[in-house]
Design a protein around this motif. Sequence first.
Motif, short mmCIF file in Angstrom:
data_model
loop_
_atom_site.label_atom_id
_atom_site.label_comp_id
_atom_site.label_asym_id
_atom_site.label_seq_id
_atom_site.Cartn_x
_atom_site.Cartn_y
_atom_site.Cartn_z
N SER A 42 -28.69 -67.74 -85.10
CA SER A 42 -28.55 -68.70 -84.02
C SER A 42 -29.67 -69.71 -84.07
O SER A 42 -29.70 -70.65 -83.30
N GLY A 43 -30.64 -69.52 -84.96
CA GLY A 43 -31.77 -70.42 -84.98
C GLY A 43 -31.54 -71.67 -85.81
O GLY A 43 -32.36 -72.55 -85.87
N THR A 44 -30.44 -71.71 -86.53
CA THR A 44 -30.21 -72.92 -87.34
C THR A 44 -28.93 -73.60 -86.90
O THR A 44 -28.06 -72.98 -86.28
N ALA A 48 -26.14 -80.52 -85.23
CA ALA A 48 -26.50 -80.33 -83.83
C ALA A 48 -25.74 -81.34 -82.99
O ALA A 48 -25.77 -82.53 -83.27
N ASP A 109 -43.42 -80.10 -75.36
CA ASP A 109 -43.19 -79.38 -76.61
C ASP A 109 -43.12 -77.88 -76.35
O ASP A 109 -42.31 -77.16 -76.92
N VAL A 112 -39.77 -77.08 -74.83
CA VAL A 112 -38.67 -77.02 -75.79
C VAL A 112 -38.71 -75.70 -76.55
O VAL A 112 -37.70 -75.03 -76.74
N GLN A 113 -39.90 -75.32 -76.98
CA GLN A 113 -40.01 -74.08 -77.76
C GLN A 113 -39.62 -72.88 -76.93
O GLN A 113 -38.88 -72.01 -77.39
N GLN A 116 -35.92 -72.77 -76.39
CA GLN A 116 -35.17 -72.42 -77.59
C GLN A 116 -35.35 -70.97 -77.97
O GLN A 116 -34.49 -70.39 -78.63
N SER A 117 -36.43 -70.36 -77.56
CA SER A 117 -36.62 -68.96 -77.92
C SER A 117 -35.81 -68.05 -77.02
O SER A 117 -35.70 -66.86 -77.26
N LEU A 131 -33.32 -84.67 -74.07
CA LEU A 131 -32.34 -84.98 -75.11
C LEU A 131 -32.44 -84.01 -76.28
O LEU A 131 -31.43 -83.65 -76.88
N ARG A 132 -33.66 -83.59 -76.60
CA ARG A 132 -33.82 -82.63 -77.69
C ARG A 132 -33.07 -81.34 -77.38
O ARG A 132 -32.47 -80.72 -78.24
N TYR A 135 -29.15 -82.10 -77.53
CA TYR A 135 -28.64 -82.18 -78.89
C TYR A 135 -28.85 -80.88 -79.64
O TYR A 135 -28.18 -80.60 -80.62
N GLY A 136 -29.81 -80.09 -79.22
CA GLY A 136 -30.04 -78.81 -79.88
C GLY A 136 -29.05 -77.74 -79.45
O GLY A 136 -29.06 -76.63 -79.97
N ASP A 138 -28.85 -76.31 -76.53
CA ASP A 138 -29.45 -75.26 -75.71
C ASP A 138 -28.99 -75.30 -74.26
O ASP A 138 -29.32 -74.42 -73.49
N THR A 384 -38.01 -89.24 -76.08
CA THR A 384 -38.27 -88.83 -77.45
C THR A 384 -38.05 -90.00 -78.40
O THR A 384 -36.95 -90.52 -78.52
N THR B 55 -33.88 -82.10 -83.25
CA THR B 55 -33.67 -80.89 -82.45
C THR B 55 -34.63 -79.78 -82.80
O THR B 55 -34.65 -78.75 -82.13
N LYS B 57 -34.53 -77.64 -85.08
CA LYS B 57 -33.95 -76.40 -85.60
C LYS B 57 -34.20 -76.37 -87.11
O LYS B 57 -34.20 -77.40 -87.78
N VAL B 58 -34.33 -75.15 -87.62
CA VAL B 58 -34.65 -74.99 -89.03
C VAL B 58 -33.45 -75.32 -89.91
O VAL B 58 -32.34 -74.87 -89.64
N ASN C 126 -34.60 -64.88 -83.57
CA ASN C 126 -33.46 -65.37 -84.34
C ASN C 126 -32.48 -64.29 -84.75
O ASN C 126 -31.31 -64.57 -84.96
#
Lengths: 414, 290, 264
Positions: A42-44, A48, A109, A112-113, A116-117, A131-132, A135-136, A138, A384, B55, B57-58, C126
């Motif tokens: 799910s991390g990639t 996006a 920042d 966002v991290q 996302q985690s 926006l990040r 578009y990500g 999340d 951004t 974004t 992401k990796v 992940n």
Amino acid sequence: MRFVATTQQIKGRNKTLNKKRLLTSLLAIASSTVLIAGCSSSGTSEEAAPAEESAVYQGPVGDTPGTINILAWPGYAEDGSTDPAVDWVTPFEKESGCEVNVKTYGTSDEAVQLMQSGGYDVISASGDASLRLIYGGDLQPVNLDLIPNYADIFDNLKDRPWNTVDGLNYGVPHGRGANVLQYTIGKVDPAPDSWSLVWEANSPVAGKITAYDSAIYIADAAVYLMSTKPELGITDPYALDQTQFDAAMELLKQQKPLVGEYWADYTKYIEAVQSGSIVAGTSWQVIANVLNGEKETVGAVKPKEGATGWSDTWMISKNVEAVDCAYKWLNWIIKPEVNAQAAEWFGEAPANSKACALTANKDHCKLYHAEETDYWSNVYYWKTPTETCLDGRTDVKCVPYSEWVKAWSSFRSA
Amino acid sequence: MSTNSLAKVQQYLHKNIKARITALLLLPMTWLVVIYLGSLAALFITSIWTVDDFTNKVIRTFTLENFIEILSDRAYLNVTIRTLLIAASVTILCALIAIPMSFFMARVVSPKLRPVLIALAITPLWASYLVKIYAWRTMMSPESGFLTWLLSPFGIKSPGYGLVSVVLALTYLWLPYMIIPIYAGMERLPNSILDASSDLGAKPFKTFFKVVLPLTYPAIIAGSIFTFSLSMGDYIAVQIVGGTFQMLGNVVYQNFALDLPFSAAVALIPVIVMVLYLTLIRKSGALENL
Amino acid sequence: MILSKNAKIVLTIFMILGMTFIYLPLFIVVLNSFNSSISFSFPPEGFTTSWWSKAAQNSGVKQAIITSVYTALGATAISLVLGTLAASAIARYKFFGRDTLSLLIVLPIALPGIVTGIALNNVFTNYFGGLTYFTIIIGHATFCIVVVFNNVAARYRRMGSSFEEASMDLGANRIMTFRLITFPLLRSALLAGGMLAFALSFDEIIVTTFTAGAGQNTLPIWIFQNLFRPNQAPVVNVVAAALILLSLIPIYLAQRIINAPNNN
């Protein structure tokens, strides 16, 4: 039973043992690596993209109890732990039956991290994070019909480009404000009205200046350059082509010897001002308010060159268990009474037009220019930076935020 | 399991050393290889990937851009050297303080007093790391700190937040990690050797430098593993007493959120340094002295 | 060793200076827990015990302490088992690859914590869905294994195999030997290793930052969040002062047990 193995026998058995062990360990490492690398994660994401209309919660908002984890700017979701008298989380918990855990962060920042985690349900995101996150993938779009208090939001805060994409709204506005120039009263005379206090090498408070520890601060350098080097042609501090960007980095390098500490943790900033090691720098009104709590120690102004600022949106994570609680929180936090409390505590202009009548200080909205437009003309909300210039220029490429981060990291490490 | 089959298993294990060793090592090795090495591998693989600009992401496409970035930007060379120098200074300072103290505790005081002194020396391990650094922050505060107060009759202020404070704070924090192995090493020294040295006419200083130090050298190296590794990766002490400069740990931490591949690439630096260091000192027997 | 009087004096002075260095910051922490001013300037402005009563009522810190104790106990338990198993093999048998394995075991503590932290975070977020109390324990246990391993391995080397051999010559099987002979001899090493593992886990912040999920506060995380907060920083000092004072006695007792006469 007799213990018979001699050293000879032990050595003799070693040869097969050692090779086997080594082989098995290597195999284990190799296979686990391949497994991990091969797993879809799910991390990639290949493409996006923001969510689709069908993902919107249809409601109705029920009374299911639950727990929500909130990610908030300090001062946005006070639960009594900073000051027992300042609390709009506990009343929410009582009325809604939902439990709330608040985690504060220092920079977009970090926000966002953390978002996302995973593990967080609701976030108050500034324009440089929203926006990040959209578009990500999340976040989920927000069904504004389920939030009755949205109707009273100032019109010029509705459907803004940092929280509305392709006609879908992703949240409700919280408030807006400028990053102010804060100075310790008595140490800076006369009261400053220009950012030159923190940028010029001959500053009277050199060595005791602070700056925001995030790549987005490069925009503050750009704001100063808009006044001091108009020949650079900067119109939007987030739309910088390479020449303009390099000029901003030069200014930051010039500033570095003047800086005592960079801050991302607002409480560390407060402590530094109280102990006297920091005397001036960019700040948030809430920091000045806390410092002035018992006795007036600092002043805070928006200098004549203008300032960067932020307009924040409450947003909902894509995977929320207690989605009813999330919607209830959004409705609660922009309610006139609560919005007034939060805006007053933080020191910002509220988003709800009805909040102005409810602030304890009747001049609050005037003080924070909530109902004006002129004041905001030289406040540049965090957003951004992208390669496509945000000021509309098509003849040049602008520096994207990832390059800002790289440059900032290099600058801070030097 | 019936006692019969239990006895059979025991017999098999008893006769078969290979199986015994494997049985003992199975659990710990699985844990270390799968969980620890596996996650390290997963991390360092990302260093050859990159992130989506917008974004964060990796994206899994092979690229060496992270390494090129690190090697071509002078700032990263600076921060690496700075971190190495800090780690080295901290190690040396810790050793200089720990050796005489450990010697005193292990060989000079009576055995009754030893547990008291060594307990006192390692109690700080139980005080919170963060609170200790914060205490240093208040001590080194240039305007109102303890050091300024102490030096005020001489008209000088404390150096404030910066390199000196970081080295002092880190030395303070890792001192117990240096004391423990050195003390253990010195305590183990047989009295006979020291007596022999005296009998042969060596004054105490000479005995110390020619006999005690070489014998406890592995223990000192063992302590240095801790101080070096802890300093190489620290990013919190710098944030609290370091003023504006950064160490490698900060670079890793800052970029971890938005650019994991780059962060992983930077993280390789301290790992390579420590692995090199470990392989170098393996011969010295330090690993048995931890 | 016979030392001259001068040498003894020099060493004693150095010892006193060293102890002062060690205890000065701790003294300041205790001092600040009674400091009425929140800016912790020196000399302190006033004396108050209000922070201590505030700390006693603070639910956040109590919850954090409980979380820390549970995670430390979990990590210590896992590391005691895994560390002893590893030491039993590595310290007593010679086999090719043994050196590499002992290097591997040391790695979690030889590599900087931030590397372990981001590596585990990457895998947990992940591929394993998220961060939980269990992920905190996993992170801690990984470096606690080394600590237990070191102590037990050292004890095994000093012990030699003669006791076990004698026991088995006399007819005991392996399990009985372990229970009646080996384990009692190992006990103090296990105690030392376990205590150090507990201490490391209890105070760990770097790896924990990366392996703790939303709302899961161990004590160091709680402290980190409140370290600079004007109304909470003094409470942090109180907690730290209490920890220091509370830990003096167990440490002393442990040292008595560990350094009991069966050494050398």
